[in-house]
Design an enzyme around this catalytic site. Structure first.
Site, short mmCIF file in Angstrom:
data_model
loop_
_atom_site.label_atom_id
_atom_site.label_comp_id
_atom_site.label_asym_id
_atom_site.label_seq_id
_atom_site.Cartn_x
_atom_site.Cartn_y
_atom_site.Cartn_z
CD GLU A 1 33.08 37.49 15.29
OE1 GLU A 1 34.09 37.42 14.56
OE2 GLU A 1 31.99 36.97 14.99
CE LYS A 18 36.03 34.21 13.35
NZ LYS A 18 35.07 35.22 12.82
CB CYS A 46 32.02 33.87 14.39
SG CYS A 46 30.77 34.21 13.12
#
Length: 290
Positions: free
Chosen positions: A50, A121, A154
């Site tokens: 990330e 995200k 994540c």
């Protein structure tokens, strides 16, 4: 008589590296060097961590905006696109994205023939909410010559709906650029909670997952490494990697197995057994959540 298709296996690599905050050109050069090492091992689908081009711990939105780039025309994307073309590989890389006046914690999906797509995200963690907008592209999957690829980043891994959405759209593997950090209450003798969540998501959706974490300490924030590749069974096929070292985790898998072996027995198949007619969330009292 028609024989069963026997899809060719692919080799997946998670590149666990330590970005240096703010040193974008250096970080991209490091990633390209490690990509080349993984490709030399036969890898043709590679995952980077990330925000691996910039680092993660921003002090202000202005700092994040200064380091962010457009996709796919920014320096980082162009360098990765050139690398993928030269090595004839597929690549999923975490990147700080600028789109007009908006910032996103994103991943760029690249193939041998160039830019394929992006993922933003959806579930922001901690101070990310100060700098980034929540992802607005949903959970897209990308059909490629080597298979159907989904993406999470994540904290998305903490939401079962994220992986289920990818699986229902036909994803065979979900690539996860991540910056996992220590979790309160973690038993040092047990695998990381993030690893447990990834294993469970693979098993409960019958998909492969490749999660590439970073290592090191950035502005006093430690990261825990332990990159992992899991089979559609839920069990690891490579990793977890170490907690502190830069390294490459590699596994050769047959993505077709995610669909071919999805029936657990004569009666049960995890996606077909869903009963959405009884998952009536509208009956919940939202005030009681939290």
């Amino acid at each position: 008589m028609v024989s069963k298709r026997n899809e060719a296996p692919i080799t997946v690599a998670c590149i666990q590296m330590e970005p240096i905050f703010g040193e974008t050109a250096r970080n991209v050069a490091t990633s390209v060097s490690m990509i080349e090492q993984a490709a030399a091992k036969g890898a043709n689908l590679l995952v980077l961590p990330e925000l691996c081009n910039t680092g993660y711990v921003f002090s202000s939105r202005d700092e994040a905006f200064t380091l962010a780039e457009n996709i796919p025309d920014g320096h980082s994307s162009r360098a990765w696109i050139a690398c993928a073309a030269r090595l004839k590989i597929y690549l999923v890389a975490g990147i700080t994205e600028r789109d007009g006046e908006s910032l996103y914690n994103s991943a760029v999906i690249i193939g041998p023939e160039g830019y394929i797509g992006r993922y933003r995200k959806v579930h922001l963690w901690g101070d990310e909410a100060l700098f980034f907008e929540p992802g607005n592209l949903g959970f897209p999957v990308f059909k490629t010559r080597i298979g159907t690829i989904g993406c999470q980043i994540c904290y998305d891994c903490w939401f079962p709906e994220s992986f289920r959405m990818a699986a229902l759209q036909g994803a065979e593997i979900v690539c996860v650029p991540t910056n996992w950090v220590p979790i309160p209450g973690q038993d040092a003798s047990r695998e990381a909670m993030a690893n447990i969540l990834v294993m469970a998501a693979s098993h409960s959706n019958s998909i492969f997952i490749a999660a590439a974490n970073r290592v090191g300490i950035e502005r006093e924030q430690p990261f825990i490494g332990q990159s992992i590749i899991t089979s559609y069974t839920g069990w690891p096929v490579a990793g977890p990697a170490s907690e502190a070292n830069a390294e490459i985790v590699v596994a050769t898998v047959n993505l077709a197995d995610a669909k071919r072996h999805r029936n657990w027995n004569d009666f049960n198949q995890v996606l077909k057994d869903r009963r959405p007619e009884v998952y009536n969330f509208s009956t919940l009292n939202n005030a009681s959540i939290g």
